[in-house]
Design a protein around this motif. Structure first.
Motif, PDB file in Angstrom:
ATOM      1  N   GLY A  30      -3.753   3.764  -2.036  1.00  0.00           N
ATOM      2  CA  GLY A  30      -2.600   3.262  -1.289  1.00  0.00           C
ATOM      3  C   GLY A  30      -2.634   3.733   0.153  1.00  0.00           C
ATOM      4  N   LEU A  31      -3.051   4.993   0.340  1.00  0.00           N
ATOM      5  CA  LEU A  31      -3.172   5.556   1.694  1.00  0.00           C
ATOM      6  C   LEU A  31      -4.243   4.817   2.500  1.00  0.00           C
ATOM      7  CD1 LEU A  31      -2.353   7.907   3.651  1.00  0.00           C
ATOM      8  CD2 LEU A  31      -4.184   9.244   2.625  1.00  0.00           C
ATOM      9  N   MET A  32      -5.381   4.547   1.847  1.00  0.00           N
ATOM     10  CA  MET A  32      -6.472   3.812   2.526  1.00  0.00           C
ATOM     11  C   MET A  32      -6.016   2.412   2.919  1.00  0.00           C
ATOM     12  SD  MET A  32      -9.695   4.695   0.115  1.00  0.00           S
ATOM     13  CE  MET A  32      -9.691   6.235  -0.734  1.00  0.00           C
ATOM     14  N   MET A  33      -5.335   1.723   1.990  1.00  0.00           N
ATOM     15  CA  MET A  33      -4.836   0.369   2.260  1.00  0.00           C
ATOM     16  C   MET A  33      -3.837   0.377   3.411  1.00  0.00           C
ATOM     17  SD  MET A  33      -5.981  -2.107   0.330  1.00  0.00           S
ATOM     18  CE  MET A  33      -6.876  -2.386  -1.169  1.00  0.00           C
ATOM     19  N   SER A  34      -2.969   1.395   3.416  1.00  0.00           N
ATOM     20  CA  SER A  34      -1.919   1.462   4.442  1.00  0.00           C
ATOM     21  C   SER A  34      -2.513   1.659   5.824  1.00  0.00           C
ATOM     22  CB  SER A  34      -0.956   2.612   4.137  1.00  0.00           C
ATOM     23  OG  SER A  34      -0.555   2.573   2.812  1.00  0.00           O
ATOM     24  N   ILE A  35      -3.470   2.577   5.935  1.00  0.00           N
ATOM     25  CA  ILE A  35      -4.048   2.848   7.268  1.00  0.00           C
ATOM     26  C   ILE A  35      -4.936   1.685   7.710  1.00  0.00           C
ATOM     27  CG2 ILE A  35      -6.125   4.188   6.602  1.00  0.00           C
ATOM     28  CD1 ILE A  35      -3.686   5.027   9.479  1.00  0.00           C
ATOM     29  N   LEU A  36      -5.512   0.985   6.731  1.00  0.00           N
ATOM     30  CA  LEU A  36      -6.304  -0.208   7.023  1.00  0.00           C
ATOM     31  C   LEU A  36      -5.386  -1.303   7.570  1.00  0.00           C
ATOM     32  CD1 LEU A  36      -9.147  -1.420   6.769  1.00  0.00           C
ATOM     33  CD2 LEU A  36      -8.604  -2.080   4.453  1.00  0.00           C
ATOM     34  N   ALA A  37      -4.172  -1.375   7.003  1.00  0.00           N
ATOM     35  CA  ALA A  37      -3.191  -2.366   7.462  1.00  0.00           C
ATOM     36  C   ALA A  37      -2.692  -2.064   8.873  1.00  0.00           C
ATOM     37  CB  ALA A  37      -2.019  -2.406   6.505  1.00  0.00           C
ATOM     38  N   LEU A  38      -2.829  -0.809   9.298  1.00  0.00           N
ATOM     39  CA  LEU A  38      -2.440  -0.453  10.671  1.00  0.00           C
ATOM     40  C   LEU A  38      -3.583  -0.704  11.660  1.00  0.00           C
ATOM     41  CD1 LEU A  38      -0.471   2.858  10.036  1.00  0.00           C
ATOM     42  CD2 LEU A  38       0.449   0.583  10.407  1.00  0.00           C
ATOM     43  N   GLY A  39      -4.686  -1.273  11.154  1.00  0.00           N
ATOM     44  CA  GLY A  39      -5.796  -1.658  12.032  1.00  0.00           C
ATOM     45  C   GLY A  39      -6.871  -0.603  12.211  1.00  0.00           C
ATOM     46  N   GLU A  40      -6.772   0.518  11.498  1.00  0.00           N
ATOM     47  CA  GLU A  40      -7.756   1.608  11.663  1.00  0.00           C
ATOM     48  C   GLU A  40      -8.790   1.560  10.533  1.00  0.00           C
ATOM     49  OE1 GLU A  40      -7.815   3.648  14.197  1.00  0.00           O
ATOM     50  OE2 GLU A  40      -5.884   3.162  15.115  1.00  0.00           O
ATOM     51  N   PHE A  41      -9.709   0.591  10.602  1.00  0.00           N
ATOM     52  CA  PHE A  41     -10.662   0.444   9.480  1.00  0.00           C
ATOM     53  C   PHE A  41     -11.673   1.594   9.436  1.00  0.00           C
ATOM     54  CE2 PHE A  41     -12.854  -1.741  12.893  1.00  0.00           C
ATOM     55  CZ  PHE A  41     -14.188  -1.455  12.668  1.00  0.00           C
TER      56      PHE A  41
ATOM     57  N   GLY B  88       0.826  -1.222   0.000  1.00  0.00           N
ATOM     58  CA  GLY B  88       0.000   0.000   0.000  1.00  0.00           C
ATOM     59  C   GLY B  88       0.850   1.257   0.000  1.00  0.00           C
ATOM     60  N   THR B  89       1.874   1.281   0.863  1.00  0.00           N
ATOM     61  CA  THR B  89       2.759   2.467   0.925  1.00  0.00           C
ATOM     62  C   THR B  89       3.549   2.624  -0.372  1.00  0.00           C
ATOM     63  OG1 THR B  89       4.362   1.087   2.091  1.00  0.00           O
ATOM     64  CG2 THR B  89       3.055   2.579   3.424  1.00  0.00           C
ATOM     65  N   LEU B  90       3.966   1.488  -0.932  1.00  0.00           N
ATOM     66  CA  LEU B  90       4.727   1.517  -2.191  1.00  0.00           C
ATOM     67  C   LEU B  90       3.860   2.069  -3.322  1.00  0.00           C
ATOM     68  CD1 LEU B  90       7.645   0.599  -2.580  1.00  0.00           C
ATOM     69  CD2 LEU B  90       6.797  -1.508  -3.582  1.00  0.00           C
ATOM     70  N   THR B  91       2.598   1.649  -3.367  1.00  0.00           N
ATOM     71  CA  THR B  91       1.662   2.146  -4.397  1.00  0.00           C
ATOM     72  C   THR B  91       1.443   3.645  -4.243  1.00  0.00           C
ATOM     73  OG1 THR B  91       0.511   0.030  -4.267  1.00  0.00           O
ATOM     74  CG2 THR B  91      -0.625   1.788  -5.409  1.00  0.00           C
ATOM     75  N   MET B  92       1.263   4.063  -2.988  1.00  0.00           N
ATOM     76  CA  MET B  92       1.022   5.481  -2.687  1.00  0.00           C
ATOM     77  C   MET B  92       2.195   6.340  -3.173  1.00  0.00           C
ATOM     78  SD  MET B  92       0.080   6.962   1.066  1.00  0.00           S
ATOM     79  CE  MET B  92       1.405   6.182   1.933  1.00  0.00           C
ATOM     80  N   PHE B  93       3.405   5.868  -2.899  1.00  0.00           N
ATOM     81  CA  PHE B  93       4.611   6.611  -3.282  1.00  0.00           C
ATOM     82  C   PHE B  93       4.795   6.611  -4.793  1.00  0.00           C
ATOM     83  CE2 PHE B  93       9.272   6.467  -4.089  1.00  0.00           C
ATOM     84  CZ  PHE B  93       9.564   7.770  -3.714  1.00  0.00           C
ATOM     85  N   MET B  94       4.620   5.433  -5.412  1.00  0.00           N
ATOM     86  CA  MET B  94       4.815   5.292  -6.862  1.00  0.00           C
ATOM     87  C   MET B  94       3.833   6.164  -7.641  1.00  0.00           C
ATOM     88  SD  MET B  94       3.196   3.583  -9.585  1.00  0.00           S
ATOM     89  CE  MET B  94       2.289   2.272  -8.865  1.00  0.00           C
ATOM     90  N   ALA B  95       2.569   6.168  -7.220  1.00  0.00           N
ATOM     91  CA  ALA B  95       1.545   6.943  -7.938  1.00  0.00           C
ATOM     92  C   ALA B  95       1.782   8.444  -7.764  1.00  0.00           C
ATOM     93  CB  ALA B  95       0.162   6.565  -7.423  1.00  0.00           C
ATOM     94  N   GLY B  96       2.165   8.849  -6.555  1.00  0.00           N
ATOM     95  CA  GLY B  96       2.444  10.266  -6.301  1.00  0.00           C
ATOM     96  C   GLY B  96       3.610  10.766  -7.125  1.00  0.00           C
TER      97      GLY B  96
END
Length: 559
Positions: free
Chosen positions: A262-273, A232-240
């Motif tokens: 990517g940002l949504m996926m990353s924060i979801l992966a941190l448990g904050e749905f 998710g973080t990699l996608t966020m960085f690559m697209a930006g």
């Protein structure tokens, strides 16, 4: 529906309706409808945005012969999304999921040309991977006796089957939400008409994967979440990064969607749905508006999408440019606009977590890049020098299009604060040092400055133009991902197929197999044919031979 979601939220209600379709060997196939605050709220947003898009389409697609077909396809698209949102059952989810994939293919190839067909095929085949993953989930869930995942997500978390199911769900969500390595179909899907892009990138197709993971968030284990966070973080960085080097207006906004996913996926992966869902809704608002404004600009510029031809549009199209600017600033997270409430909260919650420096840096660098490409986009389109034809018909008179945009602009400004009061009855307590608290603002300002510098930067006047061009092409083509996912996947198998066809099918197998068989059959049938055609001569010859034989026999006997 929005009011109903508020009622369900306040009363803490959940309604599950089940219709039994079929029962085979103690496994029931049910059509299930789940109504809770989340599904109702999301449905209200999807319906509101799609209604604005349909109003907008009436003017945008004016003069199109197949306008009715287009509106029907959009309606089917929204219906598929509704099925997906209200289903807690894997089989009924597959109906909506597959519906989205098939209708999106029809919409991407709406303008019938080679580019659209290629983009449509890439979209359909990438989404097909996710469909297969869901079919495999259905097969694994047969062990549980029911496909209603909502009943046993929590207490089956450590079960081996549930771990496999969670990996397959992750694969399905990554293909639908275009995360690395399945990112290349998202900018390719820009071949669809702009109203479709507005709908797809805000609240329907690409958000389906995030929504599915939000629903499955209870059963995701540590390893799945780490994989999700990294990709998710990699996608966020690559697209930006890619959006800063792109010149196609629609593709820049598409890459911006990819970054936010990517940002949504990353924060979801941190448990904050809850936070992921909050950002999903606020993002839907400003992204739909952004695409509508982009469509209006493209429409006025005679279907020109290159931002280098634009510039100074605020003089000619003030209202559209105002709405475009507001949506862009909301995307950047300008304080007290809707994007700010979700984005700032995500960054602060991430800062409070105990994580490594890589995650911390990539979150803030990606945020800076978001501001960077937004400022670059604003400079190239709204400000800057006017680069279009001096003889033009740029105007703001399209009332239907403006109506669609004006319907959303209030929520783009106010939606974030309204949703924040609704979704989080207990506010998040953010306790950070001064510099960490100011970090989001600092990277935004640095990103803004970088975007301005990038917009001044011109490849043709640089010292090493070829190197810069190569770097620019590498970043704007998403680290060569379209090449890998199209040529890399299709070219070599097709080349191998051609080689096998030439050397085996039309080569040795032909020589030893069918041709050789044909030659032998021809030879033997030629002999039989020779015999059958010359029967009288043969008869006489045989008679003579027989007489000779008789004489020989009789002579030998007499001796």
């Amino acid at each position: 529906m929005f009011m109903l979601s508020l009622y369900f939220m306040v009363m803490d209600f959940m309604v599950i309706l089940e219709f039994n379709l079929l029962t085979i060997n103690s496994s029931s196939i049910l059509m299930t409808i789940l109504l809770d605050w989340m599904s109702l709220l999301f449905m209200s947003f999807v319906l509101f945005i799609s209604s604005m898009v349909v109003i907008y389409s009436k003017d945008y697609m004016l003069g199109d012969i197949n306008l009715n077909r287009f509106i029907m396809l959009v309606s089917m698209f929204v219906l598929s999304m509704m099925l997906l949102i209200i289903s807690p059952n894997m089989i009924s989810i597959l109906l909506g999921w597959d519906g989205l994939g098939l209708v999106s293919y029809c919409l991407v190839i709406y303008y019938q040309n080679v580019k659209s067909y290629n983009a449509g095929m890439l979209t359909a085949l990438t989404n097909r991977i996710g469909d297969v993953a869901l079919l495999m989930v259905i097969a694994w869930m047969l062990n549980y006796g029911s496909w209603n995942y909502i009943y046993y997500m929590d207490f089956m978390k450590l079960d081996f089957s549930m771990k496999i199911i969670s990996y397959l769900i992750l694969l399905a969500a990554f293909t639908k939400s275009a995360q690395i390595p399945f990112s290349s179909w998202l900018p390719a899907a820009m071949a669809a008409p702009t109203p479709v892009s507005s709908l797809v990138h805000s609240s329907t197709l690409v958000t389906a994967g995030v929504y599915l993971l939000i629903r499955f968030s209870n059963c995701l284990d540590y390893n799945v979440m780490m994989l999700m966070l990294f990709l998710g973080t990699l996608t966020m960085f690559m697209a930006g990064l890619g959006a800063n080097f792109e010149f196609d207006l629609k593709k820049i906004i598409a890459l911006s969607t990819l970054s936010q996913l990517g940002l949504m996926m990353s924060i979801l992966a941190l448990g904050e749905f809850n936070l992921a869902f909050f950002h999903l809704l606020t993002h839907a608002l400003f992204k739909a508006t952004l695409f509508m404004c982009a469509g209006c600009i493209i429409h006025n510029l005679g279907d020109c999408q290159d931002i280098r031809y634009m510039g100074g549009l605020v003089i000619h199209m003030p209202l559209t440019c105002c709405i475009f600017n507001i949506s862009n600033l909301s995307l950047c997270g300008l304080p007290f606009m809707s994007g700010f409430y979700s984005k700032d909260l995500i960054l602060e919650i991430m800062s409070m977590n105990y994580l490594n420096i890589y995650i911390y840096l990539i979150f803030f660098i990606s945020t800076g890049l978001t501001v960077s490409y937004t400022i670059r986009l604003i400079y190239y389109t709204i400000m800057g020098s006017f680069n279009y034809f001096s003889l033009n018909t740029l105007n703001d008179t399209s009332m239907m299009m403006l109506g669609g945009m004006m319907g959303l602009i209030f929520l783009v400004i106010m939606g974030g604060s309204i949703l924040m009061w609704l979704i989080f009855p207990t506010p998040y307590f953010v306790c950070l040092p001064y510099y960490m608290k100011m970090m989001a603002l600092i990277v935004s300002l640095i990103g803004g400055w970088l975007g301005y510098e990038l917009s001044q930067f011109n490849l043709s006047y640089s010292l090493n133009t070829l190197t810069n061009l190569k770097i620019s092409l590498f970043f704007s083509s998403m680290w060569n991902m379209p090449v890998l996912s199209t040529l890399g996947v299709s070219f070599y198998p097709m080349y191998l197929g051609k080689y096998i066809y030439k050397n085996l099918d039309q080569g040795w197998s032909e020589y030893l197999g069918s041709q050789n068989l044909y030659y032998n059959l021809k030879k033997s049938s030629g002999l039989i044919q020779f015999l059958s055609k010359n029967n009288l001569k043969l008869y006489l010859i045989m008679l003579v031979l027989w007489i000779i034989y008789l004489f020989v026999f009789m002579y030998s006997n007499s001796l």
